[in-house]
Design a protein around this motif. Structure first.
Motif, PDB file in Angstrom:
ATOM      1  N   PHE A   2       0.837  -1.199   0.000  1.00 37.32           N
ATOM      2  CA  PHE A   2       0.000   0.000   0.000  1.00 37.32           C
ATOM      3  C   PHE A   2       0.874   1.250   0.000  1.00 37.32           C
ATOM      4  O   PHE A   2       1.882   1.301   0.700  1.00 37.32           O
ATOM      5  CB  PHE A   2      -0.893   0.041   1.236  1.00 37.32           C
ATOM      6  CG  PHE A   2      -1.827  -1.119   1.371  1.00 37.32           C
ATOM      7  CD1 PHE A   2      -2.497  -1.611   0.278  1.00 37.32           C
ATOM      8  CD2 PHE A   2      -2.039  -1.713   2.592  1.00 37.32           C
ATOM      9  CE1 PHE A   2      -3.384  -2.664   0.399  1.00 37.32           C
ATOM     10  CE2 PHE A   2      -2.922  -2.770   2.733  1.00 37.32           C
ATOM     11  CZ  PHE A   2      -3.591  -3.240   1.629  1.00 37.32           C
ATOM     12  N   TYR A   3       0.463   2.239  -0.775  1.00 37.82           N
ATOM     13  CA  TYR A   3       1.187   3.502  -0.772  1.00 37.82           C
ATOM     14  C   TYR A   3       0.216   4.644  -0.998  1.00 37.82           C
ATOM     15  O   TYR A   3      -0.893   4.467  -1.504  1.00 37.82           O
ATOM     16  CB  TYR A   3       2.287   3.521  -1.840  1.00 37.82           C
ATOM     17  CG  TYR A   3       1.761   3.683  -3.251  1.00 37.82           C
ATOM     18  CD1 TYR A   3       1.669   4.940  -3.836  1.00 37.82           C
ATOM     19  CD2 TYR A   3       1.339   2.584  -3.985  1.00 37.82           C
ATOM     20  CE1 TYR A   3       1.166   5.090  -5.123  1.00 37.82           C
ATOM     21  CE2 TYR A   3       0.846   2.721  -5.266  1.00 37.82           C
ATOM     22  CZ  TYR A   3       0.763   3.986  -5.830  1.00 37.82           C
ATOM     23  OH  TYR A   3       0.263   4.124  -7.090  1.00 37.82           O
ATOM     24  N   ARG A   4       0.660   5.817  -0.634  1.00 36.20           N
ATOM     25  CA  ARG A   4      -0.080   7.053  -0.906  1.00 36.20           C
ATOM     26  C   ARG A   4       0.919   8.107  -1.346  1.00 36.20           C
ATOM     27  O   ARG A   4       2.089   8.075  -0.951  1.00 36.20           O
ATOM     28  CB  ARG A   4      -0.814   7.560   0.342  1.00 36.20           C
ATOM     29  CG  ARG A   4      -1.971   6.713   0.822  1.00 36.20           C
ATOM     30  CD  ARG A   4      -3.045   6.417  -0.195  1.00 36.20           C
ATOM     31  NE  ARG A   4      -3.568   7.576  -0.873  1.00 36.20           N
ATOM     32  CZ  ARG A   4      -4.790   8.031  -0.794  1.00 36.20           C
ATOM     33  NH1 ARG A   4      -5.669   7.430  -0.044  1.00 36.20           N
ATOM     34  NH2 ARG A   4      -5.162   9.075  -1.477  1.00 36.20           N
ATOM     35  N   ALA A  57       2.918  13.001   9.907  1.00 33.74           N
ATOM     36  CA  ALA A  57       2.529  11.644  10.284  1.00 33.74           C
ATOM     37  C   ALA A  57       1.008  11.493  10.335  1.00 33.74           C
ATOM     38  O   ALA A  57       0.458  10.505   9.841  1.00 33.74           O
ATOM     39  CB  ALA A  57       3.147  11.277  11.632  1.00 33.74           C
ATOM     40  N   ASN A  58       0.332  12.474  10.900  1.00 34.02           N
ATOM     41  CA  ASN A  58      -1.129  12.411  10.965  1.00 34.02           C
ATOM     42  C   ASN A  58      -1.760  12.484   9.585  1.00 34.02           C
ATOM     43  O   ASN A  58      -2.731  11.778   9.295  1.00 34.02           O
ATOM     44  CB  ASN A  58      -1.673  13.521  11.855  1.00 34.02           C
ATOM     45  CG  ASN A  58      -1.440  13.257  13.324  1.00 34.02           C
ATOM     46  OD1 ASN A  58      -1.192  12.137  13.739  1.00 34.02           O
ATOM     47  ND2 ASN A  58      -1.500  14.315  14.127  1.00 34.02           N
ATOM     48  N   THR A  59      -1.220  13.335   8.724  1.00 35.97           N
ATOM     49  CA  THR A  59      -1.755  13.449   7.364  1.00 35.97           C
ATOM     50  C   THR A  59      -1.604  12.140   6.607  1.00 35.97           C
ATOM     51  O   THR A  59      -2.559  11.651   5.994  1.00 35.97           O
ATOM     52  CB  THR A  59      -1.054  14.589   6.600  1.00 35.97           C
ATOM     53  OG1 THR A  59      -1.298  15.818   7.285  1.00 35.97           O
ATOM     54  CG2 THR A  59      -1.549  14.692   5.169  1.00 35.97           C
ATOM     55  N   VAL A  60      -0.417  11.552   6.652  1.00 32.46           N
ATOM     56  CA  VAL A  60      -0.182  10.288   5.947  1.00 32.46           C
ATOM     57  C   VAL A  60      -1.038   9.178   6.552  1.00 32.46           C
ATOM     58  O   VAL A  60      -1.631   8.380   5.819  1.00 32.46           O
ATOM     59  CB  VAL A  60       1.316   9.929   5.960  1.00 32.46           C
ATOM     60  CG1 VAL A  60       1.547   8.533   5.400  1.00 32.46           C
ATOM     61  CG2 VAL A  60       2.116  10.961   5.176  1.00 32.46           C
ATOM     62  N   SER A  61      -1.137   9.138   7.861  1.00 33.04           N
ATOM     63  CA  SER A  61      -1.983   8.129   8.514  1.00 33.04           C
ATOM     64  C   SER A  61      -3.430   8.258   8.072  1.00 33.04           C
ATOM     65  O   SER A  61      -4.096   7.261   7.778  1.00 33.04           O
ATOM     66  CB  SER A  61      -1.887   8.260  10.038  1.00 33.04           C
ATOM     67  OG  SER A  61      -0.620   7.872  10.480  1.00 33.04           O
ATOM     68  N   TYR A  68      -7.283   2.576   2.619  1.00 31.52           N
ATOM     69  CA  TYR A  68      -7.100   1.160   2.916  1.00 31.52           C
ATOM     70  C   TYR A  68      -7.779   0.689   4.200  1.00 31.52           C
ATOM     71  O   TYR A  68      -7.806  -0.507   4.479  1.00 31.52           O
ATOM     72  CB  TYR A  68      -5.604   0.832   2.990  1.00 31.52           C
ATOM     73  CG  TYR A  68      -4.858   1.194   1.735  1.00 31.52           C
ATOM     74  CD1 TYR A  68      -5.099   0.527   0.539  1.00 31.52           C
ATOM     75  CD2 TYR A  68      -3.919   2.226   1.732  1.00 31.52           C
ATOM     76  CE1 TYR A  68      -4.415   0.869  -0.627  1.00 31.52           C
ATOM     77  CE2 TYR A  68      -3.233   2.569   0.581  1.00 31.52           C
ATOM     78  CZ  TYR A  68      -3.490   1.889  -0.595  1.00 31.52           C
ATOM     79  OH  TYR A  68      -2.814   2.236  -1.738  1.00 31.52           O
ATOM     80  N   GLY A  69      -8.273   1.628   5.020  1.00 33.38           N
ATOM     81  CA  GLY A  69      -8.889   1.247   6.272  1.00 33.38           C
ATOM     82  C   GLY A  69      -7.889   0.755   7.299  1.00 33.38           C
ATOM     83  O   GLY A  69      -8.250   0.075   8.258  1.00 33.38           O
ATOM     84  N   TRP A  70      -6.618   1.111   7.103  1.00 31.48           N
ATOM     85  CA  TRP A  70      -5.555   0.655   7.987  1.00 31.48           C
ATOM     86  C   TRP A  70      -4.436   1.683   7.976  1.00 31.48           C
ATOM     87  O   TRP A  70      -4.101   2.237   6.921  1.00 31.48           O
ATOM     88  CB  TRP A  70      -5.045  -0.692   7.501  1.00 31.48           C
ATOM     89  CG  TRP A  70      -3.975  -1.283   8.360  1.00 31.48           C
ATOM     90  CD1 TRP A  70      -4.161  -1.991   9.505  1.00 31.48           C
ATOM     91  CD2 TRP A  70      -2.570  -1.225   8.145  1.00 31.48           C
ATOM     92  NE1 TRP A  70      -2.950  -2.369  10.020  1.00 31.48           N
ATOM     93  CE2 TRP A  70      -1.944  -1.918   9.199  1.00 31.48           C
ATOM     94  CE3 TRP A  70      -1.766  -0.666   7.178  1.00 31.48           C
ATOM     95  CZ2 TRP A  70      -0.574  -2.062   9.310  1.00 31.48           C
ATOM     96  CZ3 TRP A  70      -0.394  -0.794   7.286  1.00 31.48           C
ATOM     97  CH2 TRP A  70       0.184  -1.491   8.336  1.00 31.48           C
ATOM     98  N   ASN A  71      -3.858   1.961   9.128  1.00 33.48           N
ATOM     99  CA  ASN A  71      -2.756   2.927   9.179  1.00 33.48           C
ATOM    100  C   ASN A  71      -1.801   2.644  10.335  1.00 33.48           C
ATOM    101  O   ASN A  71      -1.065   3.513  10.765  1.00 33.48           O
ATOM    102  CB  ASN A  71      -3.280   4.357   9.284  1.00 33.48           C
ATOM    103  CG  ASN A  71      -4.087   4.610  10.537  1.00 33.48           C
ATOM    104  OD1 ASN A  71      -4.264   3.729  11.372  1.00 33.48           O
ATOM    105  ND2 ASN A  71      -4.595   5.816  10.673  1.00 33.48           N
ATOM    106  N   ASN A  72      -1.812   1.407  10.827  1.00 37.14           N
ATOM    107  CA  ASN A  72      -0.975   1.062  11.977  1.00 37.14           C
ATOM    108  C   ASN A  72       0.369   0.537  11.513  1.00 37.14           C
ATOM    109  O   ASN A  72       0.529  -0.644  11.242  1.00 37.14           O
ATOM    110  CB  ASN A  72      -1.680   0.017  12.851  1.00 37.14           C
ATOM    111  CG  ASN A  72      -0.916  -0.285  14.109  1.00 37.14           C
ATOM    112  OD1 ASN A  72      -0.069   0.510  14.518  1.00 37.14           O
ATOM    113  ND2 ASN A  72      -1.194  -1.412  14.713  1.00 37.14           N
TER     114      ASN A  72
END
Length: 84
Positions: A2-4, A57-61, A68-72
């Protein structure tokens, strides 16, 4: 994987954080070649330090979670040195 994309940089997450072998490798040598949508880029990577770069970090999360419904995970920033 996954990437953004944010601010012309690519962000990926390491689910196993610094325990991932690929993260250990990029800590030693941050110069990389990576592929996105069948295009190869040369560049470098760095780990995003949430304690020092909270806004990023918050923006990317948030971007990861919205798609993706996931950011951990540990956020890794990839910067292309190619002129696109």
């Amino acid at each position: 994987m996954f990437y953004r994309i944010y601010n012309k940089k690519y962000y990926i997450l390491s689910e196993r954080k610094k325990a991932s072998h690929w993260v250990k490798n990029i800590i030693i040598d941050p110069i990389v070649t990576f592929n996105i949508n069948n295009k190869t880029y040369k560049g470098y990577v760095r780990l995003v330090d949430k304690s020092k770069e909270l806004t990023l970090a918050n923006t990317v999360s948030d971007l990861m979670f919205s798609k993706y419904g996931w950011n951990n995970g540990l956020i890794v920033e990839l910067t292309s040195t190619d002129n696109d």
